[in-house]
Design a protein around this motif. Sequence first.
Motif, mmCIF file in Angstrom:
data_model
loop_
_atom_site.group_PDB
_atom_site.id
_atom_site.type_symbol
_atom_site.label_atom_id
_atom_site.label_comp_id
_atom_site.label_asym_id
_atom_site.label_seq_id
_atom_site.Cartn_x
_atom_site.Cartn_y
_atom_site.Cartn_z
ATOM 1 N N ARG B 27 15.804 -40.998 -53.413
ATOM 2 C CA ARG B 27 14.561 -40.331 -54.221
ATOM 3 C C ARG B 27 13.473 -40.454 -52.867
ATOM 4 N N MET B 30 7.088 -41.721 -54.206
ATOM 5 C CA MET B 30 6.343 -41.208 -55.303
ATOM 6 C C MET B 30 5.218 -40.291 -54.293
ATOM 7 N N ASN B 32 5.340 -38.439 -51.849
ATOM 8 C CA ASN B 32 5.608 -37.594 -51.073
ATOM 9 C C ASN B 32 5.411 -36.076 -51.919
ATOM 10 N N GLU B 33 4.708 -35.153 -51.482
ATOM 11 C CA GLU B 33 4.481 -34.061 -51.821
ATOM 12 C C GLU B 33 4.880 -33.198 -51.311
ATOM 13 N N PRO B 35 7.501 -30.106 -51.506
ATOM 14 C CA PRO B 35 8.442 -29.644 -52.149
ATOM 15 C C PRO B 35 10.055 -29.956 -51.788
ATOM 16 N N GLN B 36 9.985 -29.550 -50.629
ATOM 17 C CA GLN B 36 11.457 -29.554 -49.939
ATOM 18 C C GLN B 36 12.189 -30.915 -50.143
ATOM 19 N N TRP B 38 11.819 -32.979 -52.304
ATOM 20 C CA TRP B 38 12.261 -33.124 -53.725
ATOM 21 C C TRP B 38 13.411 -32.310 -53.999
ATOM 22 N N ILE B 39 13.372 -31.027 -53.406
ATOM 23 C CA ILE B 39 14.496 -30.079 -53.941
ATOM 24 C C ILE B 39 15.646 -30.429 -53.228
ATOM 25 N N GLU B 40 15.812 -31.173 -52.284
ATOM 26 C CA GLU B 40 17.045 -31.898 -51.723
ATOM 27 C C GLU B 40 17.425 -32.794 -52.629
ATOM 28 N N TYR B 41 16.525 -33.860 -53.073
ATOM 29 C CA TYR B 41 16.898 -34.974 -53.790
ATOM 30 C C TYR B 41 17.523 -34.326 -55.073
ATOM 31 N N VAL B 42 16.814 -33.649 -55.810
ATOM 32 C CA VAL B 42 17.217 -33.185 -57.433
ATOM 33 C C VAL B 42 18.417 -32.198 -57.079
#
Lengths: 418, 98, 997
Positions: B27, B30, B32-33, B35-36, B38-42
């Motif tokens: 993850r 928190m 980290n803004e 988007p890429q 978060w895309i990778e993580y989710v």
Amino acid sequence: MSHYSAFSIFKQAMRGNRGWSRAWRDPEPKDNYDVLIVGGGGHGLATAYYLAKEHGAKNVAVVEKGWLGGGNTGRNTTIVRSNYMMPGNTMFYERSMKLWEDLSQDLNFNVMISQRGQYNLCHSPGQMDAARRRGNIMRANGIDADMFDRAEVQRRLPYLDYSASARFPIHGALYQGRAGTARHDAVAWGYARAADKHGVDILQQREVTGYLWDGGRIGGVQTSRGDIRAAKVALCVAGHSGHLAQMAGLRLPIETHSLQAFVTEPYKPLIDTVISFGAAHFYISQSDKGGLVLGGDLDMYNSYAQRGGLPIVEHTLSSAKALMPALSRLKLLRHWAGVMDMSMDGSPFITKTPVDGLYLNGGWCYGGFKATPASGWCFAWTIAKDAPHPDNAEFRLDRFERGYQIDEKGVGPHPNAH
Amino acid sequence: MIRIECPVCGQRPETEFTYGGDATVRRPEMTNEDPQAWIEYVFMRGNPRGWHREYWHHVQGCRQWIVLERNTLSHEIGQAELARDAARAWSRTSEAAE
Amino acid sequence: MKRLASGGRIERSEKLSVSFDGRRLPAVRGDTLASAMLAGGLGTVARSFKYHRPRGIYSAGVEEPGALVHLRDGDRHEPNVRATTTEAFDGLTSGSQNAWPSLRFDLGAVSGLASPVLGAGFYYKTFIGPFRQTTRFWKWCEHFIRKAAGMGRGTYRSDPDAYEKRHRTVDVLVIGGGAAGLSAALAAGRSGAQVLLVEQDFALGGALLSEPVGHAGDAWLDESAAELQGMENVRILTRTTAFGAYDGKTFGLIERVSDHVKAPEAGAVRQRYWQVHAHRTVLAAGAIERPMVFGGNDKPGVMLASAARSYLNRFAVLAGDRVIVATNNDSAYVAAAELAGAGAEVTLVDMRERIGPELDELINGAGVKLLLGHGVLEAKGWGRVRHACIVPVDAAGRAIGQKTIVPADLIAVSGGWTPAIHLWSQIFGKPVYDAGGACFVPDAKPEQHIQTAGTAMAAASMADVIEQGFARGSEAASATGAKGDCGPAPVGLDSGRFWQSDFRKTWAVFNLQGKTEGTAFVDMQHDVKLSDIDQAEREGYVSVEHLKRYTTQGMATDQGKLSNLNALSRMAELRGVQVPDVGTTTFRPPFTPTTIGALVGHEHGRHFRPTRRSPIHDWHVEHGAEMTESGAWLRPWYYPEAGESLEAAYVREASHVRAHVGIVDVSTLGKIAVQGPDAAEFLNRVYVNGWKTLAVGRLRYGVMLREDGFVLDDGVTARLAAHDYFMSTTTANAAKVLAMAELMLQTAWADLRVHVTSVTDQWGAIAVAGPNARALLSQVAGADLSREALPNNHFTRAQLAGVPVRIHRMSYSGELAYEIYVPSRQARQVWEALIAAGPEVNLRPYGTEAMGALRIEKGHVAGPELDGRTTLKDLGFEGLASSKKPFVGSVLRKRDVLEDPDRPVLVGLEIEGMSGAKAGALLFPAAGRTEGHGDGWVSSSTYSPALDRHIAMGLLKNGASRRGETVRVVDFVGNEVLTARVVANHFFDPEGERQNG
């Protein structure tokens, strides 16, 4: 090649059935193809067929690591339906249904498409509302759908449990009359035979082990039996998409999970339709041979084992008896599993990839069989024109970056929940 | 019936657990803004054919999240540790890397 | 066919009433239905699947392809039962199936005349019809095909019997109670391991039971069984089939507890499903004899040689008087000698040109006529075998001379044996080919937890069987840490020659033209002929899976136990490759067909899934509430007064709340204790809104997102103390929210000092709403609940009926309302105290339907709006999101498509006219076509008693800018079109004066 008809059957029978020719050739690969399709299941073979038939492609091959239709084409529970409500899905599956309705004639191969209807049972007022929305979207898109209340469901399916002891009482059902089943193996064989007739080379027993590259562009594949060059390589390997994409340096929004299926001994007709339970993941139909075909939930954990676990066996059969108590004394004949590409929103991909020359068809979760004709048709279009058809326009890999999740169940990025 | 060695409760059947997916995705912080990230993580997964590190939640036991090594091809079970310990070890290695 | 005057392992004195198609059979204790049928002289007992050919008894075991009957009548009717494994019992009624009008004159048999046409792939090539774009022609044909297909008839009756599940962990599981299994169990048992021995038959012994009475095996069997029964660490289950091997060293067993009696005794189960976790397993499942392929080889009167021997020695039934034993190996010689010894006229036809001297001696001594270098070309006879056509053959089974026709009423065949390795292969996959035995055996590796012994491992003699069994049993026990002395291995027994030595690997017999004479079957249940295999090969269906699927060979109820190897061998021959190059089909569970009810156990009907009940559940039921499902929970839906419908009741209940005061059970809400110094930070991360400013004693509404930025859940959290918060979630999402919180706190946020604990079951929750709510609670609690003392979104602690409770002032209905949190054990007491005080303030209970109506009047979202596809903006919650802090989903919620201004957003709808909108109806502009996905949909709908009109909530494209617009509400499936005015979703008391009052 023999044209199939009652007449040809009779004629051959008179000759001791010795005159039948091969359903498809077993050619040696050429050095170079325009399009090489990886995966000889229904989707791959359909793609090859429509490339040749609709787009005039003359130099196409399908390469298969085992035998045709040996993956999920030959393992699924054969249900065909077009009851999808999310934009991006609805018309794609309806295209598939329309192709199914003409498929036996188109392929000159009886794929036994049997439109015996499908009931999605509802067990709470909330489920009824959700089903109504789905049914309305279907109807607004020209797809047949009906809502039945409890009394009507009981009239039509009197053998389900309507007693006071049913844990989840049946409130009603969403029904699609054009839904039904098809003979899964015949789909692979019918497309193979028809593609072969159009000149497609079907190359079995060749496992793709890597790619050939022309600079940054795919130039073909390495197989267990030698290299094959191709201008375009198209993956149709649901269950193994992650693995083959990884060889090209791609990470996908896909996990591989195993899904079990079950068949009972053959019985005289008991169930003449397809029924999906709404209180648990369970569906049932009866094959022409008489076996009751049962499907259940995923085993929940990532798996390539093509082997299911006991918890889901119990789960599925308890759903069967809860729905239809009379199944109790009947006997399970065989159960097996297939491995699914479970995508992050439950919907598939039919798209170009970021790798030049590489095309992807995958992420079918466990809805791939019904999609076979449209999947091949749209993938062929995408490969031939290097652009998607409107019906598969949303089946892109970048939809997660954009936020266009096509989530029929609304469960979010949990592949095992779709 | 897979059997999982819960570090707290001992060997328990899989029916006591729920599956939590790939434990190798980390993850983002928190703050980290990107988007890429978060895309990778989710959404993005290695999806290996073979050994896999994955989360299991002992919901009908100690309610600990566990990181289990499991072979996705043979269903063989390897080591299990508390996700908490795995996370600590992870942050130590990444601090060391910094 | 007759019962002999002596011999056999049966109790002649105990006669049983057993019937087939109304005919009484001479059954005694110890018979199977099949042996009783043979004793009664029955030839044809069934019809085959496709051509309805007459079928007799072919085997004496689980491999039976033909003798399928239905058992019992009425509720206990069971189709497709193998007569060969059905233990005879007093009162057994059975009957034929798949035959009309009768078994003897089955009209379905005309399909056999068309068999040249109905060959492999017939259905794929025809019924295509000339009509494009329609499937109706096939549907019409299919109707008749389906009627003709199937075997037995199922019923729609509920099963009157009970089943149960048991779990057990053992050191060593031994599957098979024959010589190998008994030896394995002896070794493991003596060494002290916990052993479970399972045998599918009702008696231990396996193949030893087919030896003549008085054979040395009898004493060995008795002694071994007695020793095992005397060991406390050994448990023996007979009538128990190990049907499958699964991951985690788990095996599924079915124990047939009451199938050998007419009906289970009172309180007894019919079958018991065992889930066994075995550290080590010895698979000693034996081997199955292989058929020979020749014309008419499916007729009644053709039988496996080993089966003829079983019927003779175990059941004292001589299955024929004029017997041809047809073989290609040594194993059938003893059978031939014994049949002759019992009085039959026996001719042994062996495809081999030479045999060993001891076989010659055995046969001569018994008076058996021996024909070497010969094969049976065809079994002849209408309805059953009456003659055998015998020819001299070459090594490939081809006739090399003229045929002779001899009278025969039994052709006993042995084409070698097939080890029963199913359970090993279910886990470990591909077996290896044993060229000597021409069979597949496990690819045994020491680390495998299943080791195979005996004929399942192609052991070559009875001495080998025992030695292997004992060795595998001993190894298995020591692998589990057992240290006891195994003692000496049992002494080997002699039971005649096995098949492997000097084995002629040819199974089919052909005429001078190289064809089978007449119709020669490979799969005798599905009527797959040798010529079907040939045709499949010609058409390119050459891999084992294509062959199986194209011809349906091996897909019948016997799953190819008899036919698979013969089919593979034929394909190998046609392709000019070795058998393993064709491949082997995958073995899948169950080993034999398994009753669905047994695997279900008691988890059906009401017990299909657990039911969650609130601590006040019983009160609701006692007071006439109609209950409804809410996930696993049951909740009061409405409390009807005499004859009242749902519609009338909820309107009455909701009106009552707005006029007086109502009470509703909200115990099903998820409740999570969030405790620790970093609790506020935790809440800040999981909720979109801020929590750092929430004071002790206050409540705050929060919304949380999933990681991908869609709305997950909402609820109210109370700050009980500095480091102690009480979070509530929706009923549906309680488990999801808790699991997510635990994951975060144990991984990414492991640095936060916070504990989360589910307290859903510890707390009952009661909501009291309506203008009289304060009066009621003040009276019962005796606390100051004035507006000043307890403003909205505050809580206080109080005593209610002597019970310490927390009273949260918050409103879901829009009325002056309180939620009372009370320890579960006292929840009903508090509820009843409130009810008791109710008359003065006119208190009435209300259910979830009225609660829904009240919340729609207030425009609150619930399940239909939180459908996993809506964003904060969609639901009008954007203002709630803090811009000062990150939270779960805060980055991904900003993705382009989710920020699209055209997305459907939450609106209110005032329905015009007298009928209400259906949730699930689609929204379209007032004019234009109603196609596609519409502009949105109705999510929740109700009649509003407060507004005296039908209202609804929905999601509508550009909804915020369409207030006042008239839209069409189209319910296609309900055939109804309404119009509605778009309004704000706060219909009733938008300023909140009532709840804040």
